[in-house]
Design an enzyme around this catalytic site. Structure first.
Site, PDB file in Angstrom:
ATOM      1  CB  CYS A 143      29.358   4.373   4.663  1.00 47.77           C
ATOM      2  SG  CYS A 143      27.582   4.338   4.998  1.00 47.77           S
ATOM      3  CB  CYS A 149      24.494   1.305   8.941  1.00 49.58           C
ATOM      4  SG  CYS A 149      23.814  -0.025   7.930  1.00 49.58           S
ATOM      5  CB  CYS A 152      29.897  -2.185   6.415  1.00 46.57           C
ATOM      6  SG  CYS A 152      29.197  -2.252   4.764  1.00 46.57           S
ATOM      7  CB  CYS A 296      23.395   1.126   0.828  1.00 48.86           C
ATOM      8  SG  CYS A 296      24.366  -0.258   1.488  1.00 48.86           S
ATOM      9  CD  GLN A 420      25.623 -17.225  -3.182  1.00 52.03           C
ATOM     10  OE1 GLN A 420      25.671 -16.284  -2.406  1.00 52.03           O
ATOM     11  NE2 GLN A 420      25.994 -18.443  -2.830  1.00 52.03           N
ATOM     12  CE1 TYR A 449      23.121 -29.433   4.393  1.00 49.33           C
ATOM     13  CE2 TYR A 449      25.246 -30.224   3.640  1.00 49.33           C
ATOM     14  CZ  TYR A 449      24.278 -30.148   4.610  1.00 49.33           C
ATOM     15  OH  TYR A 449      24.470 -30.789   5.818  1.00 49.33           O
ATOM     16  CD  GLU A 470      18.199 -27.357  -0.279  1.00 48.52           C
ATOM     17  OE1 GLU A 470      17.712 -27.301   0.866  1.00 48.52           O
ATOM     18  OE2 GLU A 470      19.350 -27.000  -0.570  1.00 48.52           O
ATOM     19  CG  ASP A 518      27.348 -24.019  -0.729  1.00 47.13           C
ATOM     20  OD1 ASP A 518      27.851 -23.480   0.277  1.00 47.13           O
ATOM     21  OD2 ASP A 518      26.820 -23.377  -1.657  1.00 47.13           O
ATOM     22  CB  CYS A 545      29.025 -19.231   4.565  1.00 48.17           C
ATOM     23  SG  CYS A 545      27.775 -20.123   5.515  1.00 48.17           S
TER      24      CYS A 545
END
Length: 588
Positions: A143, A149, A152, A296, A420, A449, A470, A518, A545
Site C-alpha cells: 500500500c 493511514c 492496517c 484501499c 460482517q 448477543y 439481543e 458472541d 473478537c
C-alpha cells in the site's frame, strides 16, 4: 428492515483497553532498512507477554512527566536492542539493559537501533531509526499510503507470519490471563494432527462400540465422514481420555484467507474539500485533516470506484463538503456496501441537511456511471459529532435494502444495519461455530448477543430450535426479517439482556443443549456467565473478537464446571492486529 445500527455486540473491531498478550512470531509497522516509520498510535493499554515482562501502557494520553531518574536509558539516547515480541497494537517490544521499550515498526526477532522518546518507571517508547538485522517475516507493504493511514498495522509482515503471530497471541492470553493449560504443539504438526483426528476418532469410536455394543451412537463411522461436526461430536461424547485432558486446550492454526486482499464489503469515507474539489479518504494521524485516497487494498475494488465517482460527480455539481469546525457544508461521509455473492451495491450519502442541490441530476449521473448500484440512500446527520450516521434515513432511488448470502442464508442489508465486513471469512467463522456446536438436528440452542441473527440462522439449519436474544430492539427487527426472508420457522428472537431473558426462558421450560455467545470486545457480562452455569447446557461455543476477555471468561466457565477442549483463531481482518476466535467447551 430497520434503518438503525445494530450495535448490541458493539464490534467495531478496535482494540480495547483490555490487555492482550505478546506473541512470539512477529508483527508491527512497515519500516524499510534505515527508514523512519510514522508516529505510533496512542491511547491503548499494552501488557507485553514473554518472560518476566510486566510493563503496562496506560489507557489514553498522559501529560509529559519529568524524566525518571536511575533508568538504564534516558530520553533522546540512541541504543541497539533486540525485539523479543510484539504487543496487540503491533509495536515491537524490546529491552535495553532489562528496561522495556515499545518500538513501532520493529518485528520480533529483529535487532534495531532506536532513539528513546519517552520514559516511565517501568517502560518507555522509542523511535525506530535503523534495522540492523531484519526478520525473515519482513516484507514490503504494497500500500503506497501504509505509513500514513493506520488502518492496517502489519502489512509489512508476511501473511504466514501474521497468522502464526495471531495464533500465538491467543495462546499467550489463554495462558497468562486465563491461567489455562494449553497443549504444546509445534506448528509443523498442527495441521496434520487435525487431519489425523479423523482416523484416530474412528479407532476410539470402534473401541467404545465394542465396549458397549448395545449403546447407539448417532455418529458417522467412515474415515471420510469423521471430520468437522462428527469429529467434534465424538470428542464431546467423552471419548477423549484423561491423558488428553491433562495435555490441555488445543489451539489450532489460524484460519486465514487464500487471497487476503480486497476483502472488505463496506467503505465509510469522510469527505473534505480542496481547491481541486471534493476529497475523501482517511484522517491523518492525530488530526481531522482528510487525506485523499484513490484506492484501499483491503476494500473491494468496486467500493473504491463508487467513492471516486461520487467525488467526481459531487465536484462537478459544486456540492460542498462538511466542515467540522464551522458545522457548515453538506456532504459528510460516503458509505458504500457491496454484496459479494449477488454483486448488488448500496450507496449512502451522509449529509448535513435534507436538501441536496441538483439531486435528480446527481442521482442520474451516479446511476449512469455505476450501473451495479441497486440502492441510493441519504442519511441526515445535523449534529456536530464524529458519529457517522444520524437518525433519519431515506431512499433517493432504488430499494431500501440490498441482498447477500453467507453460505445458504440470505440477508437483507439496509443503510444502517450491521453486516460482517468480510463475508468470506464470516462463512468460515460461522462454519466453525456450527461445527463446535456439534448439532444433530435435535438440539435446542440459545444464541446470546444474537444481533441481526446471522449466527442464529446458521445454527437453525442444523438444530431443532434456536432462540436468539439481543438488547438492541432494531437488531431484533432485522433478525426477525431475515428469518422470514429465509422461511425459517424454528428460530425465535427476543429483545432484552441475555442475563435477564435466558432465566425467564428457563422458567418457561426452555432447556438449552448448546449456548452460543458472541459478545463485544468487553466480553460476556458476568451475570450472563452465571446464567450459563445455572442453565448447565452440555456445550458452550464462545465466539470472540478479543483474546484477553475470551481468556478471562473461559477461566470463569472452567471454574464453574466446563472444560475448554479446542480454540480456533480465524483471521477476519488480514493485515491488522485483530483476531477472532471460536472456543468449544463441554460440561464435565
Amino acid at each position: 428492515m430497520s434503518n438503525t445500527n445494530r450495535s448490541g455486540r458493539g464490534k467495531n473491531r478496535r482494540n480495547s483497553a483490555a490487555s492482550q498478550g505478546l506473541g512470539n512470531a512477529s508483527a508491527s509497522r512497515q519500516p524499510s532498512q534505515s527508514s523512519r516509520p510514522s508516529p505510533r498510535q496512542q491511547g491503548k493499554e499494552v501488557r507485553p507477554q514473554g518472560a518476566s515482562l510486566s510493563a503496562v501502557r496506560p489507557k489514553g494520553r498522559t501529560r509529559e512527566s519529568a524524566p525518571v531518574e536511575g533508568l538504564p536509558v534516558s530520553k533522546n539516547e540512541e541504543t541497539v536492542i533486540d525485539i523479543i515480541g510484539m504487543n496487540h497494537d503491533g509495536e515491537g517490544v524490546g529491552r535495553a539493559n532489562g528496561y522495556t521499550l515499545f518500538v513501532q515498526g520493529a518485528l520480533p526477532g529483529e535487532t534495531v537501533r532506536v532513539r528513546v522518546m519517552k520514559t516511565k518507571k517501568q517502560y518507555g517508547y522509542a523511535k525506530l531509526l535503523e534495522i540492523v538485522k531484519a526478520s525473515p517475516d519482513r516484507v514490503s507493504a504494497p500500500c503506497p499510503i501504509y505509513d500514513q493511514c493506520g488502518g492496517c498495522q502489519i502489512q509489512h509482515m508476511s501473511y504466514a507470519g501474521q497468522l502464526a503471530w495471531k495464533r500465538q497471541l491467543v495462546v499467550d492470553n489463554l495462558q497468562r490471563i486465563g491461567k489455562l493449560n494449553v497443549m504444546v504443539e509445534d506448528t509443523e504438526t498442527l495441521a496434520s494432527n487435525v487431519q489425523d483426528d479423523a482416523s484416530v476418532g474412528e479407532v476410539k469410536l470402534a473401541e467404545r462400540l465394542e465396549h458397549d455394543a448395545n449403546q447407539t451412537i448417532g455418529l458417522a463411522t467412515s474415515q471420510e465422514q469423521m471430520t468437522g461436526s462428527n469429529r467434534i461430536r465424538l470428542r464431546m461424547e467423552g471419548v477423549m481420555n484423561e491423558e488428553d485432558a491433562e495435555q490441555g486446550i488445543r489451539v489450532l492454526p489460524t484460519m486465514g484467507m487464500d487471497e487476503p486482499w480486497r476483502y472488505r464489503n463496506k467503505a465509510q469515507v469522510p469527505i473534505g474539500v480542496t481547491e481541486g474539489g471534493l476529497v475523501g479518504g482517511f484522517y491523518a494521524k492525530g488530526s481531522h485533516r482528510i487525506i485523499d485516497m484513490e484506492t484501499c487494498l483491503i476494500q473491494h475494488e468496486h467500493n473504491d470506484e463508487v467513492v471516486a465517482k461520487v467525488k467526481e460527480i459531487g465536484s462537478h455539481f459544486g456540492i460542498s463538503a462538511y466542515n467540522e469546525e464551522t458545522g457548515r457544508g453538506l456532504l459528510r461521509h460516503v458509505v458504500v456496501k457491496k454484496a459479494f455473492r449477488t454483486g448488488e451495491m448500496m450507496l449512502v450519502l451522509v449529509t448535513n441537511g435534507r436538501d441536496i442541490p441538483y439531486k435528480d441530476e446527481w442521482i442520474g449521473s451516479i446511476r449512469e456511471a455505476i450501473p451495479h448500484v441497486a440502492s441510493i440512500c441519504q442519511n441526515v446527520n445535523k449534529k456536530q459529532t464524529n458519529v457517522i450516521f444520524g437518525d433519519e434515513t431515506r431512499v433517493l432511488w432504488g430499494r431500501d435494502v440490498i441482498y447477500d448470502y453467507i453460505g445458504d442464508v440470505q440477508f437483507a442489508i439496509s443503510a444502517r444495519s450491521f453486516y460482517q465486513v468480510n463475508p468470506v471469512q464470516t462463512e468460515v467463522l460461522y462454519g466453525k461455530t456450527v461445527e463446535y456446536a456439534g448439532l444433530s438436528g435435535k438440539e435446542t440452542v440459545i444464541d446470546a448477543y444474537c444481533g441481526i441473527g446471522t449466527i442464529s440462522l446458521f445454527l437453525a439449519q442444523h438444530a431443532d430450535q434456536v432462540y436468539g436474544v439481543e438488547i438492541v430492539p432494531e437488531a431484533i427487527e432485522d433478525a426477525r426479517s431475515n428469518a422470514m426472508l429465509n422461511e425459517m420457522r424454528n428460530v425465535k428472537f427476543e429483545v432484552g439482556a441475555s442475563e435477564d431473558v435466558i432465566p425467564r426462558w428457563k422458567e418457561q421450560g426452555i432447556e438449552a443443549d448448546v449456548i452460543v455467545v458472541d459478545p463485544p470486545r468487553k466480553g460476556c457480562d458476568p451475570r450472563l456467565l452465571e446464567t450459563i452455569l445455572e442453565m448447565k447446557p452440555e456445550r458452550v461455543v464462545y465466539v470472540s473478537c478479543n483474546p484477553s476477555t475470551l481468556a478471562r471468561d473461559l477461566r470463569v466457565l472452567e471454574d464453574g464446571g466446563y472444560r475448554t477442549v479446542e480454540v480456533t483463531p480465524v483471521d477476519m481482518f488480514p493485515h491488522t492486529v485483530h483476531v477472532e476466535s471460536v472456543a468449544m467447551l463441554v460440561r464435565v
